[in-house]
Design an enzyme around this catalytic site. Structure first.
Site, short mmCIF file in Angstrom:
data_model
loop_
_atom_site.label_atom_id
_atom_site.label_comp_id
_atom_site.label_asym_id
_atom_site.label_seq_id
_atom_site.Cartn_x
_atom_site.Cartn_y
_atom_site.Cartn_z
CE1 TYR A 1 90.57 20.31 33.23
CE2 TYR A 1 88.34 20.82 33.21
CZ TYR A 1 89.30 20.30 32.63
OH TYR A 1 89.20 19.39 31.54
NE ARG B 1 70.99 50.70 24.49
CZ ARG B 1 70.48 49.61 25.05
NH1 ARG B 1 70.75 48.49 25.77
NH2 ARG B 1 69.08 49.28 25.01
CG MET C 1 82.91 21.85 27.03
SD MET C 1 83.94 21.42 25.77
CE MET C 1 85.32 22.59 25.85
CE LYS D 1 66.21 42.30 24.30
NZ LYS D 1 66.45 43.88 24.63
C1 PLP Z 1 65.13 44.22 25.37
C2 PLP Z 1 64.72 45.61 25.68
C3 PLP Z 1 63.50 45.62 26.36
C4 PLP Z 1 63.05 44.48 27.33
O1 PLP Z 1 63.99 44.64 28.58
P1 PLP Z 1 63.92 43.94 30.03
O2 PLP Z 1 64.74 44.51 30.93
O3 PLP Z 1 64.19 42.55 29.58
O4 PLP Z 1 62.38 44.00 30.43
C5 PLP Z 1 62.70 46.71 26.32
N1 PLP Z 1 63.34 47.59 25.37
C6 PLP Z 1 64.17 47.63 24.47
C7 PLP Z 1 64.45 48.84 23.71
C8 PLP Z 1 65.10 46.54 24.99
O5 PLP Z 1 65.98 46.49 24.15
#
Ligand code: PLP
Length: 364
Positions: free
Chosen positions: A254, A130, A302, A34
């Site tokens: 800065y 969640r 930047m 993802k």
């Molecule tokens: C992103 C995600 C993972 C992977 O998590 P990592 O900590 O990057 O291994 C697994 N399961 C779900 C539901 C996720 O959203």
């Protein structure tokens, strides 16, 4: 051309994926790609893993379609399922697997006639609070889904809140709930993220879901013998574009946050927050200059950042600067260590790498 580049080592990606598989030889491992494969480029990473990963996981339909349009035919699971019922025809057309975490998603599935039954991972909220069904409603939803002709290959899925922590009490509490449900329903499980893949063998199920470890980041609060075998996949590499000497007491950048404690040599590097390098990096954040450690000095700008190279006499205009990853001399600076100096985690640094930074792939 501007010297900043994110070098992506696809051999290291495959090495880390194989480590995830070796950690859990009884499980199949979904490669989580993802968020553009945590900033590494989802299509390139999927191609590199296509011959070994039995499935990929992404966050949404758009990410899955990007992979399908690039020719990836591996099963892809949507970790949050659909966001609206009208996505189901595309889920069916592209042959995607679905997480189901809410009643409206069950209803939408019931009202839809797919061309082939859709593999479903029923998400249970075992303590993350969640997404997912509460443990006391999960069994009835499971039975509903199991009886639906629209549904195939039902699995029980959950996510851990503290699998990375050295203290395992809350993890054990989640695990007890899940073991109870698995026994009651005789359900195949999909539970383990990276930390659980690496350190919680009792969570290994029919499937695991390693993500960040594939990119070489150590997700554990306490590293172990396995995490030390991870290899960095992204090297964020640039060069020194200017050098100056300043007198003791002179400020840099800065707000003058850094003030030279002695006569100092300051290198200017082509990388900044406009590329995704975190502006929260404090003075002293490590960088590798020609393969040797040096320290960030002054606020990140930047397009540039400044490094104290007083103790790096080899530093010259054009010297290699590695913000994280592996230098040409083999020295490694982990993205986890940099993240620590930015009061964040590797995930935000990696996913925060902006499109402005060209990705350069090596390995097969
Ligand atoms: C992103 C995600 C993972 C992977 O998590 P990592 O900590 O990057 O291994 C697994 N399961 C779900 C539901 C996720 O959203």
């Amino acid at each position: 051309m501007r010297p900043l580049v994110a070098d992506i080592d696809l051999d290291a990606l495959r090495h880390n994926y194989r480590l995830a598989c070796a950690c859990a030889p009884q499980s199949q491992s979904v490669a989580v790609i993802k968020a553009n494969a945590y900033g590494h480029g989802a299509v390139a990473c999927a191609r590199a893993l296509a011959s070994e990963a039995p499935a990929f996981a992404v966050a949404c339909l758009e990410e899955a379609i990007t992979l399908r349009e690039a020719g990836i035919q591996t099963p892809i699971v949507l970790l949050e399922g659909i966001f609206a019922a009208d996505e189901l025809p595309l889920v069916d057309q592209y042959g995607l697997w679905l997480a189901v975490h809410s009643r409206w998603q069950v209803q939408a599935l019931k009202a839809f006639t797919p061309s082939a039954p859709i593999p479903v991972w029923l998400k249970v909220d075992s303590g993350m609070h969640r997404l997912g069904f509460a443990p006391d409603e999960a069994a009835s939803v499971w039975r509903t889904l199991a009886a639906m002709p629209e549904v195939d290959a039902l699995h029980l899925m959950s996510h851990f809140a503290t699998a990375d922590a050295t203290d395992s009490r809350y993890f054990a509490q989640q695990m007890a709930i899940l073991n109870g449900l698995a026994t009651e329903l005789d359900a195949p499980l999909c539970l383990a993220n990276s930390p659980a893949t690496l350190a919680r063998p009792e969570a290994h199920g029919a499937w695991n879901r390693p993500g960040v470890m594939l990119y070489g980041s150590d997700p554990l609060e306490t590293p172990n013998a396995l995490t030390r075998q991870l290899k960095p996949v992204m090297t964020l590499r640039s060069e020194i574009i200017a050098l100056r000497e300043i007198a003791a007491g002179e400020p840099v950048g800065y707000g003058g946050r850094f003030r030279a404690p002695r006569r100092s040599r300051i290198a200017v590097v082509a990388a900044g927050y406009g590329d995704g390098y975190d502006r929260h990096a404090i003075d002293g954040t490590p960088v590798l200059v020609a393969g040797r450690r040096a320290s960030l000095a002054g606020k990140v700008s930047m397009d540039m950042l400044t490094v104290d190279v007083t103790d790096n006499p080899e530093a010259a205009i054009g010297s290699e600067v590695v913000l994280w990853g592996r230098a040409q001399n083999g020295a490694v600076l982990s993205v986890d260590e940099v993240a620590h100096h930015c009061d964040t985690i590797s995930y935000t640094l990696l996913t925060g790498m902006l499109p402005r930074v060209p990705r350069r792939y090596s390995g097969r």
